[in-house]
Design a protein around this motif. Structure first.
Motif, mmCIF file in Angstrom:
data_model
loop_
_atom_site.group_PDB
_atom_site.id
_atom_site.type_symbol
_atom_site.label_atom_id
_atom_site.label_comp_id
_atom_site.label_asym_id
_atom_site.label_seq_id
_atom_site.Cartn_x
_atom_site.Cartn_y
_atom_site.Cartn_z
ATOM 1 N N ALA A 1 0.847 -1.194 0.000
ATOM 2 C CA ALA A 1 0.000 0.000 0.000
ATOM 3 C C ALA A 1 0.882 1.243 0.000
ATOM 4 N N ILE A 2 0.545 2.193 -0.852
ATOM 5 C CA ILE A 2 1.257 3.468 -0.908
ATOM 6 C C ILE A 2 0.322 4.539 -0.362
ATOM 7 N N LEU A 3 0.608 5.026 0.840
ATOM 8 C CA LEU A 3 -0.250 6.039 1.449
ATOM 9 C C LEU A 3 -0.133 7.334 0.666
ATOM 10 N N THR A 4 -1.266 7.819 0.183
ATOM 11 C CA THR A 4 -1.305 8.975 -0.713
ATOM 12 C C THR A 4 -2.391 9.920 -0.218
ATOM 13 N N PHE A 5 -1.967 11.099 0.223
ATOM 14 C CA PHE A 5 -2.880 12.047 0.857
ATOM 15 C C PHE A 5 -3.160 13.237 -0.059
ATOM 16 N N GLU A 6 -4.135 14.041 0.340
ATOM 17 C CA GLU A 6 -4.432 15.277 -0.380
ATOM 18 C C GLU A 6 -3.150 16.119 -0.462
ATOM 19 N N GLY A 7 -2.913 16.693 -1.659
ATOM 20 C CA GLY A 7 -1.708 17.490 -1.873
ATOM 21 C C GLY A 7 -0.472 16.657 -2.120
ATOM 22 N N PHE A 8 -0.667 15.378 -2.512
ATOM 23 C CA PHE A 8 0.468 14.465 -2.668
ATOM 24 C C PHE A 8 1.397 14.883 -3.802
ATOM 25 N N ASN A 9 2.645 14.448 -3.684
ATOM 26 C CA ASN A 9 3.648 14.641 -4.721
ATOM 27 C C ASN A 9 3.541 13.472 -5.706
ATOM 28 N N GLU A 10 3.258 13.781 -6.960
ATOM 29 C CA GLU A 10 3.034 12.730 -7.950
ATOM 30 C C GLU A 10 4.247 11.817 -8.111
ATOM 31 N N LEU A 11 5.435 12.391 -8.139
ATOM 32 C CA LEU A 11 6.637 11.584 -8.349
ATOM 33 C C LEU A 11 6.804 10.549 -7.244
ATOM 34 N N ASP A 12 6.584 10.958 -6.017
ATOM 35 C CA ASP A 12 6.817 10.058 -4.888
ATOM 36 C C ASP A 12 5.888 8.850 -4.916
ATOM 37 N N SER A 13 4.614 9.082 -5.149
ATOM 38 C CA SER A 13 3.662 7.971 -5.148
ATOM 39 C C SER A 13 3.705 7.162 -6.436
ATOM 40 N N LEU A 14 3.821 7.844 -7.577
ATOM 41 C CA LEU A 14 3.627 7.148 -8.845
ATOM 42 C C LEU A 14 4.881 6.464 -9.374
ATOM 43 N N ILE A 15 6.075 6.971 -9.038
ATOM 44 C CA ILE A 15 7.286 6.229 -9.401
ATOM 45 C C ILE A 15 7.277 4.885 -8.684
ATOM 46 N N ALA A 16 6.972 4.917 -7.389
ATOM 47 C CA ALA A 16 6.909 3.664 -6.622
ATOM 48 C C ALA A 16 5.829 2.742 -7.176
ATOM 49 N N LEU A 17 4.668 3.302 -7.487
ATOM 50 C CA LEU A 17 3.573 2.503 -8.035
ATOM 51 C C LEU A 17 3.996 1.816 -9.328
ATOM 52 N N GLY A 18 4.629 2.562 -10.223
ATOM 53 C CA GLY A 18 5.041 1.997 -11.501
ATOM 54 C C GLY A 18 6.102 0.920 -11.357
ATOM 55 N N MET A 19 7.095 1.187 -10.518
ATOM 56 C CA MET A 19 8.172 0.205 -10.357
ATOM 57 C C MET A 19 7.683 -1.059 -9.657
ATOM 58 N N LEU A 20 6.896 -0.898 -8.618
ATOM 59 C CA LEU A 20 6.416 -2.062 -7.882
ATOM 60 C C LEU A 20 5.510 -2.939 -8.743
ATOM 61 N N ASN A 21 4.829 -2.333 -9.672
ATOM 62 C CA ASN A 21 3.961 -3.110 -10.557
ATOM 63 C C ASN A 21 4.724 -3.809 -11.675
ATOM 64 N N ARG A 22 6.068 -3.686 -11.685
ATOM 65 C CA ARG A 22 6.858 -4.484 -12.620
ATOM 66 C C ARG A 22 6.876 -5.951 -12.203
ATOM 67 N N ILE A 23 6.498 -6.240 -10.973
ATOM 68 C CA ILE A 23 6.405 -7.630 -10.507
ATOM 69 C C ILE A 23 5.078 -8.195 -11.000
ATOM 70 N N LYS A 24 5.160 -9.152 -11.886
ATOM 71 C CA LYS A 24 3.960 -9.727 -12.490
ATOM 72 C C LYS A 24 3.785 -11.152 -11.966
ATOM 73 N N LYS A 25 3.297 -11.255 -10.751
ATOM 74 C CA LYS A 25 3.080 -12.560 -10.138
ATOM 75 C C LYS A 25 1.673 -12.619 -9.555
ATOM 76 N N PRO A 26 1.050 -13.779 -9.596
ATOM 77 C CA PRO A 26 -0.280 -13.912 -9.005
ATOM 78 C C PRO A 26 -0.256 -13.505 -7.537
ATOM 79 N N GLY A 27 -1.223 -12.707 -7.148
ATOM 80 C CA GLY A 27 -1.318 -12.314 -5.755
ATOM 81 C C GLY A 27 -0.517 -11.080 -5.388
ATOM 82 N N TRP A 28 0.312 -10.577 -6.317
ATOM 83 C CA TRP A 28 1.093 -9.366 -6.053
ATOM 84 C C TRP A 28 0.211 -8.165 -6.378
ATOM 85 N N ARG A 29 -0.052 -7.326 -5.384
ATOM 86 C CA ARG A 29 -0.969 -6.199 -5.574
ATOM 87 C C ARG A 29 -0.365 -4.940 -4.976
ATOM 88 N N VAL A 30 -0.423 -3.853 -5.736
ATOM 89 C CA VAL A 30 0.072 -2.552 -5.284
ATOM 90 C C VAL A 30 -1.084 -1.565 -5.358
#
Length: 204
Positions: A4-33
């Protein structure tokens, strides 16, 4: 496996979305971001509105939680009702904070006896909370990590992947997203930054 990536009002796009994109490079059943938010929708510091993918309560049961940063972090850290919803536990979760997210971990008492990395704006606030701030992009001890500077999100995401899936998977994720012609350089730099902390494992 839920990250889980905690993302609040006024969030910095780079901080949340770089992590989201990289973590989703794992393509395995049950892996959820997921982007975990206190409201159904949050709007970034630059006006980008995203829909929450899970709640703060869901984050409490996640295997790993990254605390994103934003321009309203000081207000969030001072909101007792909101902070009370953050049930984070490094004995059973990997916890990471990006930039001003370190202030959230500090106020939750999760950085006791730990130095931290954060951005230059947040540095004095984290120091006021009694935390030593390091002049480096990444630091981790056991199950808690912090990263300073927007683009250090790559190190935080790589650390999570390395801890949960292994170093080879972390290197593959970094290699995929790195600029063409600089891929080996990016992977080597990532390993220089997170490698020293990967031997400090703690069972989840």
């Amino acid at each position: 496996m839920h990250i889980a990536i905690l993302t609040f009002e006024g969030f910095n796009e780079l901080d949340s979305l770089i992590a989201l994109g990289m973590l989703n490079r794992i393509k395995k059943p049950g892996w959820r971001v997921s982007l975990a938010c206190p409201e159904p929708r949050v709007t970034s510091m630059n006006g980008v509105t995203l829909e929450a993918q899970c709640s703060l309560a869901d984050a409490a049961t996640a295997d790993a939680v990254l605390v994103g940063s934003g321009i309203l972090t000081r207000q969030i850290a001072a909101d007792a009702a909101l902070m009370a919803q953050l049930k984070l536990d490094p004995s059973r979760q990997l916890l990471g904070a990006q930039c001003s997210g370190a202030l959230i971990l500090a106020k939750l008492g999760l950085l006791n006896n730990l130095p931290a990395c954060t951005d230059l704006t947040t540095k004095p606030w984290v120091q006021e909370a009694g935390i030593e701030v390091l002049n480096q992009p990444f630091f981790a001890r056991e199950n808690v990590a912090t990263a300073g500077g927007c683009l250090s999100a790559q190190y935080l995401a790589s650390w999570v992947i390395a801890r949960l899936e292994g170093v080879d998977e972390a290197q593959a994720a970094m290699h995929y997203v790195a600029p063409v012609g600089e891929k080996d350089e990016y992977v080597a730099r990532m390993m220089r930054n997170i490698g020293p902390y990967l031997n400090l494992r703690s069972s989840l």
